[in-house]
Design a protein around this motif. Structure first.
Motif, mmCIF file in Angstrom:
data_model
loop_
_atom_site.group_PDB
_atom_site.id
_atom_site.type_symbol
_atom_site.label_atom_id
_atom_site.label_comp_id
_atom_site.label_asym_id
_atom_site.label_seq_id
_atom_site.Cartn_x
_atom_site.Cartn_y
_atom_site.Cartn_z
ATOM 1 N N PRO A 41 0.789 -1.242 0.000
ATOM 2 C CA PRO A 41 0.000 0.000 0.000
ATOM 3 C C PRO A 41 0.818 1.287 0.000
ATOM 4 C CG PRO A 41 0.024 -0.939 2.200
ATOM 5 C CD PRO A 41 0.735 -1.926 1.314
ATOM 6 N N ASN A 42 2.084 1.215 0.402
ATOM 7 C CA ASN A 42 2.859 2.448 0.615
ATOM 8 C C ASN A 42 3.698 2.795 -0.618
ATOM 9 O OD1 ASN A 42 2.037 2.764 3.471
ATOM 10 N ND2 ASN A 42 3.141 0.828 3.685
ATOM 11 N N ILE A 43 2.970 3.041 -1.708
ATOM 12 C CA ILE A 43 3.575 3.311 -3.006
ATOM 13 C C ILE A 43 2.978 4.595 -3.561
ATOM 14 C CG2 ILE A 43 3.610 2.557 -5.428
ATOM 15 C CD1 ILE A 43 3.662 -0.323 -4.439
ATOM 16 N N GLU A 44 3.815 5.411 -4.177
ATOM 17 C CA GLU A 44 3.327 6.500 -5.030
ATOM 18 C C GLU A 44 3.878 6.274 -6.434
ATOM 19 O OE1 GLU A 44 4.687 10.455 -4.362
ATOM 20 O OE2 GLU A 44 6.804 9.903 -4.174
ATOM 21 N N HIS A 45 3.119 6.692 -7.435
ATOM 22 C CA HIS A 45 3.544 6.520 -8.825
ATOM 23 C C HIS A 45 3.691 7.902 -9.450
ATOM 24 C CE1 HIS A 45 2.932 4.226 -12.884
ATOM 25 N NE2 HIS A 45 4.176 4.620 -12.687
ATOM 26 N N ILE A 46 4.848 8.152 -10.029
ATOM 27 C CA ILE A 46 5.138 9.428 -10.678
ATOM 28 C C ILE A 46 5.376 9.165 -12.161
ATOM 29 C CG2 ILE A 46 6.736 11.381 -10.784
ATOM 30 C CD1 ILE A 46 7.418 10.729 -7.816
#
Length: 258
Positions: A41-46
């Motif tokens: 869950p601890n993901i960001e996508h750039i």
């Protein structure tokens, strides 16, 4: 012992996955799907786009509606892939930078996870690294990458070639923000960047952690493959800068007979 176990249990690491695109519509969807399927869950996508003229941004717009992870998107002209990567680094908020460019995919839905740092880590390693498999344009396995990561990696290891694929080299964001890609290199800035990241980690007393996992399925034929001779010349200059002229010449002679 119980306290130490609880410390590890509640110490959550975060990842910034950076995808750089330019007219990538033919291969982008499987990369977007691969990120979306990550269960951690601890993901960001750039997503950093270079003002694509094809259907890339329409695909990204659709992806934005369904992505389970926080998403940052920019689309503007840039100075090439490494400039786009620098932009992604500056936007990143996670503990680690993960580059997954158009066409590349994660091997499984659990590739990104807390376990990548190792259960006994007292401090976040400077780098997490692992293996790479090569896939075709359909995402089908072709072969294991010829150069394999060593059990114990250091910046000196790259004297023997780029033993860890760029997409399987996860750098601490705090280090990466201090260490942008050198835009003087058009094709092999990733080699120079990885070496400088490892040097910086050593200066800070941080470990380089072997995850002993395949971290990326890499699309066959990147920029350096398509421009092989120019890439080799750049790599020679990079190795000379970091390891000295005599050592680099000797190593390149051994490469010729390898």
């Amino acid at each position: 012992l119980i306290f130490k176990h609880l410390q590890r249990r509640f110490f959550v690491i975060t990842f910034s996955i950076i995808t750089c695109t330019y007219n990538a519509a033919e291969v982008l969807q499987r990369t977007l799907d691969s990120v979306a399927r990550q269960t951690y869950p601890n993901i960001e996508h750039i997503i950093v786009d270079g003002a694509s003229k094809d259907n890339t941004m329409a695909m990204v717009a659709d992806y934005k509606l369904s992505s389970p992870h926080p998403l940052t998107i920019i689309s503007e002209r840039d100075k090439g892939l490494y400039d786009a990567m620098n932009k992604g680094i500056q936007l990143a908020k996670g503990d680690y930078i993960v580059f997954l460019n158009a066409g590349d995919i994660f091997p499984s839905e659990q590739t990104i996870s807390q376990e990548l740092i190792g259960g006994e880590s007292k401090e976040l390693p400077g780098v997490l690294y692992g293996n790479t498999d090569i896939v075709n344009e359909k995402g089908e396995f072709l072969y294991h990458r010829r150069l394999q990561p060593p059990k114990h990696l250091s910046w000196r290891s790259f004297k023997n070639g780029m033993l860890v694929c760029h997409q399987s080299f996860y750098a601490r964001t705090s280090i990466a923000k201090q260490t942008p890609y050198d835009l003087h290199y058009r094709l092999s800035a990733d080699v120079d960047w990885c070496i400088r990241i490892m040097k910086k980690a050593e200066e800070q007393g941080l470990t380089l952690h072997n995850t002993n996992r395949v971290l990326c399925n890499y699309l066959e034929g990147g920029m350096s493959i398509k421009n092989h001779r120019a890439s080799l010349i750049e790599r020679f200059h990079i190795m000379r800068k970091h390891y000295g002229l005599i050592s680099t010449i000797i190593k390149h002679i051994s490469f010729f007979f390898r």
